[in-house]
Design an enzyme around this catalytic site. Structure first.
Site, PDB file in Angstrom:
ATOM      1  CD  GLU A  91      13.970 -58.432 -49.680  1.00 38.19           C
ATOM      2  OE1 GLU A  91      14.383 -59.594 -49.843  1.00 38.19           O
ATOM      3  OE2 GLU A  91      13.400 -57.789 -50.574  1.00 38.19           O
ATOM      4  CB  CYS A 104      20.930 -64.405 -46.041  1.00 36.06           C
ATOM      5  SG  CYS A 104      21.458 -63.667 -47.606  1.00 36.06           S
ATOM      6  CB  CYS A 111      22.526 -53.486 -55.627  1.00 37.73           C
ATOM      7  SG  CYS A 111      24.159 -54.093 -56.116  1.00 37.73           S
ATOM      8  CB  CYS A 115      23.363 -58.702 -61.487  1.00 40.44           C
ATOM      9  SG  CYS A 115      25.064 -58.497 -60.893  1.00 40.44           S
ATOM     10  CB  CYS A 118      20.157 -59.183 -58.909  1.00 39.76           C
ATOM     11  SG  CYS A 118      20.016 -58.636 -57.191  1.00 39.76           S
ATOM     12  CB  CYS A 329      17.970 -61.191 -52.906  1.00 41.65           C
ATOM     13  SG  CYS A 329      18.628 -59.914 -51.843  1.00 41.65           S
TER      14      CYS A 329
END
Length: 341
Positions: A91, A104, A111, A115, A118, A329
């Site tokens: 994205e 951004c 990832c 976290c 997230c 995100c």
């Protein structure tokens, strides 16, 4: 598959043309076409000989990738969905604000940092983006010629893909590339110290660190990286660095209801950041599926900001944008990923 020219540095292009028996100056000509002009194919590089273009076409492609989906918010924010390796997606957000257009960008597919807050972490790690795929997110959006600022705050941890991130910044800031000022670029990290130090040495871009709480146990629950790189050690390293007069360091602080917004957090943050010229950007948490975390009220955000400012810490509240287009995100790409499985 042919190798992409887009995303190569000037040195790489010069080495490439030399290996093909072409004059070294051809590398600079190609860089001009890749990063300064509005073309999308090798055949359009008209100051190269026909033979040179034929040689390049045999092994290489231009390398631009168009978005497969665009979502537009009522506030002007846009989210672009780009395809990557093996039917995965990344994205890119474009955020307009008065005379600025900030993009951004993502640095990884998924990832591995895990976290809690997230949604990208829910995908797990699926791959690294090349420098070309990172810069493509700026070149291939509708606002490409209007971008004023770039933030590496999209999907992924930039310092877990340090080589390609630094290479992308070189392309963006070099005279032969996009010639942007590094002061227009900010790279965000959760605090991977070795990568952070290399970035500070090799780049002039701004640094942003995801902080979210000053307390060790809380941060471990929110961000597993705290075990390997405690925030106290991250900040100790930053305090030893000379940022000069123009380079900035800031801290991103997502506020969660009844978790990290108490007077005790204000006191500990003031202690932790004492002596460091910096800014805290407060970000309202917007709930994502699968997390117990909740969003704070406007009143809590304002009171927390005021309390930090009273402690002498420059603190701002980042405006929430794009809430009607999967603002968090990772939401849009995860939805697309599930749809294609």
């Amino acid at each position: 598959m042919k190798e992409s020219l887009f995303g190569k540095t000037l040195i790489e292009l010069q080495e490439l043309v030399s290996s093909l028996g072409l004059p070294k100056f051809t590398g600079k000509q190609i860089a001009d076409w890749l990063y300064k002009k509005e073309i999308s194919s090798i055949d359009e590089m008209t100051n190269l000989s026909k033979k040179a273009r034929e040689i390049l076409n045999e092994k290489y492609e231009f390398g631009l990738i168009s978005p497969t989906k665009i979502q537009a918010s009522t506030d002007g924010t846009k989210k672009y969905l780009f395809p990557t390796i093996q039917n995965k997606f990344i994205e890119t957000a474009m955020i307009p604000e008065r005379d600025r257009k900030t993009v951004c960008v993502s640095s990884q597919v998924g990832c591995k940092m895990g976290c809690l807050f997230c949604f990208t972490a829910k995908q797990g790690f699926q791959g690294q983006l090349s420098a070309g795929e990172i810069v493509n997110q700026i070149k291939s959006i509708e606002e490409a010629g209007e971008v004023t600022n770039i933030v590496y705050m999209g999907m992924g941890e930039p310092f877990d893909n340090l080589k390609e991130v630094l290479k992308s910044i070189e392309i963006l800031t070099s005279e032969w590339g996009f010639a942007m000022s590094p002061r227009r670029i900010t790279v965000s990290t959760i605090g991977i110290i070795p990568g952070m130090l290399t970035f500070l040495e090799q780049s002039e871009a701004h640094l942003a660190v995801s902080l979210h709480t000053p307390f060790d146990n809380e941060r471990k629950n929110l961000m597993p990286v705290q075990v390997a790189y405690p925030i106290e050690e991250v900040i100790a390293e930053i305090k030893q660095w000379d940022f000069g007069r123009q380079r900035r360091v800031s801290f991103e602080y997502i506020v969660f209801e009844n978790l990290n917004d108490s007077p005790g957090h204000v006191k500990e943050l003031a202690k932790l950041l004492d002596g460091l010229k910096c800014r805290i950007n407060l970000i309202r948490f917007h709930p994502v599926p699968g997390t117990p975390l909740k969003s704070p009220s406007d009143k809590v955000m304002q009171e927390f900001k005021d309390a930090l400012n009273q402690k002498g810490i420059l603190t701002t509240v980042r405006a929430s944008r794009g809430q009607d287009i999967y603002a968090a995100c990772g939401l849009l790409s995860t939805k697309e990923l599930v749809k294609n499985q």
